[in-house]
Design an enzyme around this catalytic site. Sequence first.
Site, PDB file in Angstrom:
ATOM      1  N   CYS A 179       1.104  -1.597   0.062  1.00  0.00           N
ATOM      2  CA  CYS A 179      -0.244   0.236  -0.252  1.00  0.00           C
ATOM      3  C   CYS A 179       0.975   1.209  -0.072  1.00  0.00           C
ATOM      4  CB  CYS A 179      -0.808  -0.126   1.458  1.00  0.00           C
ATOM      5  SG  CYS A 179      -2.252   0.853   1.001  1.00  0.00           S
ATOM      6  N   HIS A 217      -3.448  -4.893   1.572  1.00  0.00           N
ATOM      7  CA  HIS A 217      -2.406  -5.580   3.049  1.00  0.00           C
ATOM      8  C   HIS A 217      -3.047  -6.943   3.519  1.00  0.00           C
ATOM      9  CE1 HIS A 217      -1.545  -1.298   4.727  1.00  0.00           C
ATOM     10  NE2 HIS A 217      -2.869  -0.863   3.830  1.00  0.00           N
ATOM     11  N   GLU A 263      -1.010  -8.595   5.975  1.00  0.00           N
ATOM     12  CA  GLU A 263      -0.785  -8.725   7.233  1.00  0.00           C
ATOM     13  C   GLU A 263      -1.972  -8.479   8.112  1.00  0.00           C
ATOM     14  OE1 GLU A 263       0.127  -6.068   5.347  1.00  0.00           O
ATOM     15  OE2 GLU A 263      -0.365  -3.813   6.546  1.00  0.00           O
TER      16      GLU A 263
HETATM   17  N1  GLN Z   1      -3.656   6.498   1.065  1.00  0.00           N
HETATM   18  C1  GLN Z   1      -2.266   6.400   1.331  1.00  0.00           C
HETATM   19  C2  GLN Z   1      -1.195   6.930   0.984  1.00  0.00           C
HETATM   20  O1  GLN Z   1      -1.026   7.554  -0.343  1.00  0.00           O
HETATM   21  C3  GLN Z   1      -2.233   4.789   1.953  1.00  0.00           C
HETATM   22  C4  GLN Z   1      -2.733   3.541   2.439  1.00  0.00           C
HETATM   23  C5  GLN Z   1      -1.817   2.690   2.485  1.00  0.00           C
HETATM   24  O2  GLN Z   1      -1.331   2.977   2.951  1.00  0.00           O
HETATM   25  N2  GLN Z   1      -3.818   2.096   3.269  1.00  0.00           N
HETATM   26  O3  GLN Z   1       0.384   6.077   1.419  1.00  0.00           O
END
Ligand code: GLN
Length: 191
Positions: free
Chosen positions: A81, A174, A176
Amino acid sequence: MSTKTVGVLALQGDVREHVQTLNKLGVEVIEVKTPSELSKVDALVIPGGESTTISKLSEIFGMFDPIRQAIANGLPVLGTCAGLIMLGDIADPASGQKSFGGLDVTVVRNAFGNQNDSFEADLSVTGIQGSVHAAFIRAPIVQRVGEGVEIISKLADGRIVGVKQGKAIGISFHPEVTGETRIHQLLIDLI
Ligand code: GLN
């Protein structure tokens, strides 16, 4: 063979969940906040959280260049992410936001908008038998994939949510938080 040591970049984000996941996989796990801790790891996880904050804090803590260099030198790395965002080129960076590099991809932050900003899906991921239950939380999408980048996972509509290039793996979701350990095992297998 001696025990492998996997670090979790511990500046911001869901560090604890990654540590718990790695603890199930028989590796030594350390939280990485300093260049000296970074030098001890055989692989690094960059967690989800907020990529703008991870970018800023890594500069404040003197970690930006050491991490960029370690990845360029071939340190196996998994970004989930916000961690994926930190490995790619950012299509829509916040002011001053930088990434470490490692994946020749362009990533769009918060690509699912407000209405559908969090959801779960079962995905197939190259190298993993059966489906992976994935949580997407204000997730990015991979918009452009360079030569030499392998697409390892897509949503049903074709949007790219997992990529691999050399020793770097980036995923939009994610694993995890859903009890999934096999993505972390892919990282360990790259050591
Ligand atoms: N939207 C977040 C970002 O721009 C990422 C979100 C996340 O890691 N769950 O970093």
